[in-house]
Write an enzyme that holds these catalytic residues in place. Structure first.
Site, PDB file in Angstrom:
ATOM      1  CE  LYS A 137      -4.506   0.634  -0.075  1.00 57.16           C
ATOM      2  NZ  LYS A 137      -5.286   0.008  -0.332  1.00 57.16           N
ATOM      3  N   GLY A 175     -24.599   3.754   1.586  1.00 55.92           N
ATOM      4  CA  GLY A 175     -23.637   4.283   0.656  1.00 55.92           C
ATOM      5  C   GLY A 175     -23.934   3.954  -0.780  1.00 55.92           C
ATOM      6  CB  VAL A 176     -26.139   4.828  -3.244  1.00 55.25           C
ATOM      7  CG1 VAL A 176     -27.156   3.740  -2.648  1.00 55.25           C
ATOM      8  CG2 VAL A 176     -26.645   6.029  -2.677  1.00 55.25           C
ATOM      9  N   GLY A 177     -22.444   5.454  -3.663  1.00 54.01           N
ATOM     10  CA  GLY A 177     -21.391   5.969  -4.458  1.00 54.01           C
ATOM     11  C   GLY A 177     -21.448   4.925  -5.645  1.00 54.01           C
ATOM     12  CE  LYS A 178     -16.183   6.723  -9.583  1.00 50.50           C
ATOM     13  NZ  LYS A 178     -14.793   7.028  -9.754  1.00 50.50           N
ATOM     14  CB  VAL A 179     -18.873   0.071  -4.500  1.00 49.96           C
ATOM     15  CG1 VAL A 179     -19.138  -1.356  -4.238  1.00 49.96           C
ATOM     16  CG2 VAL A 179     -17.479   0.256  -4.929  1.00 49.96           C
ATOM     17  N   GLY A 180     -21.860   1.110  -4.295  1.00 52.93           N
ATOM     18  CA  GLY A 180     -23.372   1.011  -4.046  1.00 52.93           C
ATOM     19  C   GLY A 180     -24.337   0.964  -4.909  1.00 52.93           C
TER      20      GLY A 180
END
Length: 353
Positions: free
Chosen positions: A73, A173-178
């Site tokens: 990382k 959470g409904v950003g890109k992944v959600g």
């Protein structure tokens, strides 16, 4: 020096203002792949702590996903909104290049495909680039796909059918992944309830899927009747207070580092909640990024991400057989694969993904 990491590199470039840390936890299975996080850490010590924990988590994620990759990382100290420049990203790329391929970088919090395109101008070892430059593009697509496969496996293990049809899924959470996950759930026949701190993100989802219900915040979401809880936003979502009131029978989401502390997995088990380990089910993104090394094929990467279903079933079965939580079972399976080549450290740090 006591963390068990193979290598930790401090990176400083006065001209561009770069201050970064690259941590390589393990190259037992191959080069250490892990994204670069750009974050305004309060101190250098905080940055080091994050790099150490995140790199170890990547080693486990890559191992359990069946990839021939170790875990690493990078973290850049600063505010990506004000400190990110071409000069800084290129300076960072030169440090990545200097490691000679021991560390392969990609996107993470605060970094995007376009940023990796810039980093790649200085190194051969930058992945997660934009499609225009031969990269894999937005890895959230297969991240969500993998979460859905993990959810199907959890449904099979708990209810005897790999379908969410007729079930209610609460997505935090409904950003890109959600948002991608909601698409799959609606298509599968699930009822979906969502929340997000970004009202615009919620509006986009409900406009696309009028049947999706939105609630004000996470506190309201966890008290709304549902069968599956899907944390897809910040880490630490499963704290003691949330677990105590959660109505779900299954927890399976795309967020990293969902468990607030090491005892949370047992708290979930004590309440009869089946937990699908986050680094298992959200591995679709790293699978997508890894495929870029071979000349990116979305179909090939998606086929690999489909195996998350089978791995999740294996984890659930192993947990039942050993009388442990799925989190413990997942760790053990990842460690078995890494230790098969005799290079797994026995030093344990908290897993952060």
């Amino acid at each position: 020096m006591g963390s068990g990491h193979e290598q930790v590199v401090f990176c400083s470039d006065r001209e561009s203002g770069l201050r970064a840390v690259i941590a390589v936890y393990s190259t037992a299975l191959g080069p250490a792949l892990g994204g670069t996080r750009f974050f305004p850490y309060a101190s250098e010590a905080d940055a080091v702590t994050d790099a150490l924990a995140l790199s170890r988590a990547m080693a486990y994620k890559n191992s359990l996903a069946g990839l021939d990759l170790g875990g690493g990382k990078g973290v850049i100290i600063g505010d990506p909104a004000t400190d990110k420049t071409e000069a800084l990203l290129r300076a960072y790329g030169r440090f990545v290049e200097a490691l000679g391929g021991r560390y392969l970088t990609a996107c993470d919090v605060g970094t995007y495909n376009a940023d990796l395109d810039v980093v790649a101008r200085e190194t051969r070892f930058a992945h997660g680039r934009s499609l225009a430059y031969g990269g894999c593009g937005d890895s959230s697509v297969l991240t969500a796909f993998g979460v859905f496969q993990g959810m199907r496996a959890a449904a099979q293990h708990r209810w005897g059918s790999p379908s969410l049809a007729g079930r209610t899924v609460a997505v935090a959470g409904v950003g890109k992944v959600g948002s991608w996950l909601v698409d799959s759930l609606v298509e599968d026949g699930a009822s979906v309830v969502v929340t997000d701190v970004d009202a615009a993100a919620v509006a986009r989802v409900t406009a696309k899927h009028p049947g999706v219900q939105a609630v004000a915040d996470t506190a309201a979401l966890v008290r709304t009747p549902h069968d599956v809880y899907a944390p897809c936003a910040l880490g630490g979502a499963l704290d003691d207070e949330t677990v105590a009131v959660l109505p779900a029978e299954i927890v399976c989401g795309g967020a990293n580092n969902q468990l607030a502390h090491e005892g949370t997995a047992q708290l979930l088990a004590d309440r009869g909640v089946l937990y699908a380990p986050d680094y298992l089910v959200n591995a679709g993104g790293v699978i997508q990024v890894e495929d870029e090394r071979h000349g990116f094929s979305f179909a090939r990467a998606q086929a690999k991400a489909t195996t998350i279903y089978d791995v999740a079933l294996r984890v659930f079965a192993a947990a039942d057989a050993a009388g442990v939580t799925p989190a413990v079972a997942a760790d053990r399976l990842a460690e078995e694969r890494m230790s098969s080549v005799g290079r797994l450290s026995t030093i344990r740090l908290p897993l952060r993904h």
